[in-house]
Enzyme design. Structure first.
Site, PDB file in Angstrom:
ATOM      1  N   LYS A   3      37.696  37.565  41.665  1.00 55.23           N
ATOM      2  CA  LYS A   3      36.397  37.258  42.256  1.00 55.23           C
ATOM      3  C   LYS A   3      35.396  38.381  41.941  1.00 55.23           C
ATOM      4  O   LYS A   3      35.777  39.447  41.444  1.00 55.23           O
ATOM      5  CB  LYS A   3      36.580  37.051  43.774  1.00 55.23           C
ATOM      6  CG  LYS A   3      37.450  35.821  44.109  1.00 55.23           C
ATOM      7  CD  LYS A   3      37.590  35.643  45.621  1.00 55.23           C
ATOM      8  CE  LYS A   3      38.371  34.375  45.956  1.00 55.23           C
ATOM      9  NZ  LYS A   3      38.505  34.182  47.432  1.00 55.23           N
ATOM     10  N   TYR A  43      35.775  24.538  44.986  1.00 52.37           N
ATOM     11  CA  TYR A  43      36.147  24.623  46.405  1.00 52.37           C
ATOM     12  C   TYR A  43      35.807  23.335  47.155  1.00 52.37           C
ATOM     13  O   TYR A  43      35.558  23.380  48.362  1.00 52.37           O
ATOM     14  CB  TYR A  43      35.434  25.815  47.054  1.00 52.37           C
ATOM     15  CG  TYR A  43      36.107  27.162  46.801  1.00 52.37           C
ATOM     16  CD1 TYR A  43      37.455  27.368  47.111  1.00 52.37           C
ATOM     17  CD2 TYR A  43      35.401  28.243  46.286  1.00 52.37           C
ATOM     18  CE1 TYR A  43      38.074  28.597  46.904  1.00 52.37           C
ATOM     19  CE2 TYR A  43      36.018  29.490  46.076  1.00 52.37           C
ATOM     20  CZ  TYR A  43      37.351  29.649  46.395  1.00 52.37           C
ATOM     21  OH  TYR A  43      37.958  30.872  46.205  1.00 52.37           O
ATOM     22  N   PHE A  51      32.303  28.172  56.857  1.00 50.03           N
ATOM     23  CA  PHE A  51      32.125  29.332  55.980  1.00 50.03           C
ATOM     24  C   PHE A  51      31.803  28.946  54.540  1.00 50.03           C
ATOM     25  O   PHE A  51      31.612  29.825  53.691  1.00 50.03           O
ATOM     26  CB  PHE A  51      33.378  30.230  56.013  1.00 50.03           C
ATOM     27  CG  PHE A  51      34.658  29.537  55.619  1.00 50.03           C
ATOM     28  CD1 PHE A  51      35.006  29.366  54.286  1.00 50.03           C
ATOM     29  CD2 PHE A  51      35.515  29.037  56.598  1.00 50.03           C
ATOM     30  CE1 PHE A  51      36.184  28.726  53.919  1.00 50.03           C
ATOM     31  CE2 PHE A  51      36.701  28.387  56.240  1.00 50.03           C
ATOM     32  CZ  PHE A  51      37.032  28.236  54.895  1.00 50.03           C
ATOM     33  N   ASN A 106      37.870  38.953  49.442  1.00 47.42           N
ATOM     34  CA  ASN A 106      39.329  39.067  49.300  1.00 47.42           C
ATOM     35  C   ASN A 106      39.815  39.041  47.858  1.00 47.42           C
ATOM     36  O   ASN A 106      40.956  38.691  47.577  1.00 47.42           O
ATOM     37  CB  ASN A 106      40.056  38.059  50.207  1.00 47.42           C
ATOM     38  CG  ASN A 106      39.792  36.624  49.825  1.00 47.42           C
ATOM     39  OD1 ASN A 106      39.048  36.346  48.884  1.00 47.42           O
ATOM     40  ND2 ASN A 106      40.399  35.700  50.546  1.00 47.42           N
ATOM     41  N   HIS A 109      41.353  34.656  43.722  1.00 45.33           N
ATOM     42  CA  HIS A 109      41.730  33.281  44.043  1.00 45.33           C
ATOM     43  C   HIS A 109      43.036  32.961  43.328  1.00 45.33           C
ATOM     44  O   HIS A 109      43.247  33.416  42.207  1.00 45.33           O
ATOM     45  CB  HIS A 109      40.645  32.309  43.566  1.00 45.33           C
ATOM     46  CG  HIS A 109      41.121  30.885  43.509  1.00 45.33           C
ATOM     47  ND1 HIS A 109      41.192  30.098  44.638  1.00 45.33           N
ATOM     48  CD2 HIS A 109      41.608  30.142  42.491  1.00 45.33           C
ATOM     49  CE1 HIS A 109      41.697  28.911  44.288  1.00 45.33           C
ATOM     50  NE2 HIS A 109      41.951  28.917  42.997  1.00 45.33           N
ATOM     51  N   GLU A 120      42.393  22.759  38.630  1.00 43.88           N
ATOM     52  CA  GLU A 120      41.552  23.937  38.375  1.00 43.88           C
ATOM     53  C   GLU A 120      41.537  24.313  36.892  1.00 43.88           C
ATOM     54  O   GLU A 120      40.506  24.722  36.356  1.00 43.88           O
ATOM     55  CB  GLU A 120      42.008  25.097  39.268  1.00 43.88           C
ATOM     56  CG  GLU A 120      41.689  24.805  40.732  1.00 43.88           C
ATOM     57  CD  GLU A 120      42.356  25.733  41.741  1.00 43.88           C
ATOM     58  OE1 GLU A 120      42.954  26.749  41.343  1.00 43.88           O
ATOM     59  OE2 GLU A 120      42.272  25.423  42.941  1.00 43.88           O
TER      60      GLU A 120
HETATM   61  P1  DAT Z   1      42.959  31.117  49.668  1.00 42.86           P
HETATM   62  O1  DAT Z   1      41.874  31.843  48.909  1.00 42.86           O
HETATM   63  O2  DAT Z   1      43.973  32.078  50.222  1.00 42.86           O
HETATM   64  O3  DAT Z   1      43.580  29.994  48.883  1.00 42.86           O
HETATM   65  P2  DAT Z   1      41.536  29.063  51.146  1.00 42.86           P
HETATM   66  O4  DAT Z   1      41.703  28.194  49.941  1.00 42.86           O
HETATM   67  O5  DAT Z   1      41.962  28.508  52.464  1.00 42.86           O
HETATM   68  O6  DAT Z   1      42.272  30.471  50.964  1.00 42.86           O
HETATM   69  O7  DAT Z   1      40.011  29.469  51.283  1.00 42.86           O
HETATM   70  C1  DAT Z   1      39.251  29.846  50.152  1.00 42.86           C
HETATM   71  C2  DAT Z   1      38.467  31.090  50.485  1.00 42.86           C
HETATM   72  O8  DAT Z   1      37.569  30.813  51.553  1.00 42.86           O
HETATM   73  C3  DAT Z   1      39.318  32.265  50.985  1.00 42.86           C
HETATM   74  O9  DAT Z   1      39.830  33.043  49.927  1.00 42.86           O
HETATM   75  C4  DAT Z   1      38.341  33.030  51.820  1.00 42.86           C
HETATM   76  C5  DAT Z   1      37.470  31.936  52.422  1.00 42.86           C
HETATM   77  N1  DAT Z   1      37.948  31.559  53.758  1.00 42.86           N
HETATM   78  C6  DAT Z   1      39.051  30.804  54.046  1.00 42.86           C
HETATM   79  N2  DAT Z   1      39.197  30.636  55.372  1.00 42.86           N
HETATM   80  C7  DAT Z   1      38.163  31.319  55.929  1.00 42.86           C
HETATM   81  C8  DAT Z   1      37.742  31.537  57.281  1.00 42.86           C
HETATM   82  N3  DAT Z   1      38.418  31.025  58.320  1.00 42.86           N
HETATM   83  N4  DAT Z   1      36.630  32.303  57.478  1.00 42.86           N
HETATM   84  C9  DAT Z   1      35.941  32.819  56.458  1.00 42.86           C
HETATM   85  N5  DAT Z   1      36.280  32.641  55.143  1.00 42.86           N
HETATM   86  C10 DAT Z   1      37.368  31.909  54.897  1.00 42.86           C
HETATM   87 MG    MG Z   2      42.866  28.157  48.304  1.00 46.93          MG
END
Ligand code: DAT
Ligand code: MG
Length: 142
Positions: A3, A43, A51, A106, A109, A120
């Protein structure tokens, strides 16, 4: 995908090296500043989350490094290398557990299944990946 914060913090080599030394095979890589529309597609399953707008803003804040890594169980291995979505819940030794703190920065991805990986790959690398034999594979797999 590394990222924008991972690129800006100079962690590209560190992250690539973790995938490489685990034994995975790099078959596609590019640096790109993806459009808002592209990331909204990437996404799309999170579009209804509160968010989502801040996630898209973060992801369009600078270039990313998109990659495809192949290997046995690559999607689940990759997720292990990443750690948890929330870096503060990620164990030391994982990428998120070693290098970041906030969920909104974070670093990386990773596809969460073989199916989402395929989706993807089609989105990020419509011209396909580069298949080849990795000579070290015979030392990695039985
Ligand atoms: P990951 O990146 O671990 O696959 P995800 O697909 O559930 O997680 O979500 C995509 C991104 O969105 C994640 O890296 C950070 C953000 N995100 C996820 N859950 C969140 C939350 N509860 N509050 C804020 N940002 C969040
Ligand atoms: Mg994810």
């Amino acid at each position: 995908m590394i990222k924008p914060d991972g690129v800006q913090r100079g962690l590209v080599g560190e992250i690539i090296s973790r995938f490489e030394r685990r034994g995975l095979k790099l078959v596609a890589i590019k640096v790109e500043s993806p459009s808002k529309e592209h990331l909204e597609k990437h996404y799309s399953d999170l579009a209804s989350k509160p968010f989502f707008p801040s996630l898209i803003k973060y992801m369009t804040s600078g270039p990313v490094v998109a990659m495809v890594w192949e290997g046995r169980g690559a999607a689940s291995l990759g997720r292990q290398l990443l750690g948890q979505t929330n870096p503060t819940a990620s164990a030391p030794g994982t990428i998120r557990g070693d290098f970041c703190i906030d969920m909104g920065s974070n670093l990386i991805h990773g596809s969460d299944s073989q199916e989402s990986a395929q989706k993807e790959i089609d989105l990020w690398f419509p011209n396909g990946v580069t298949e080849y034999q990795l000579d070290s594979a015979k030392w990695v797999y039985e």
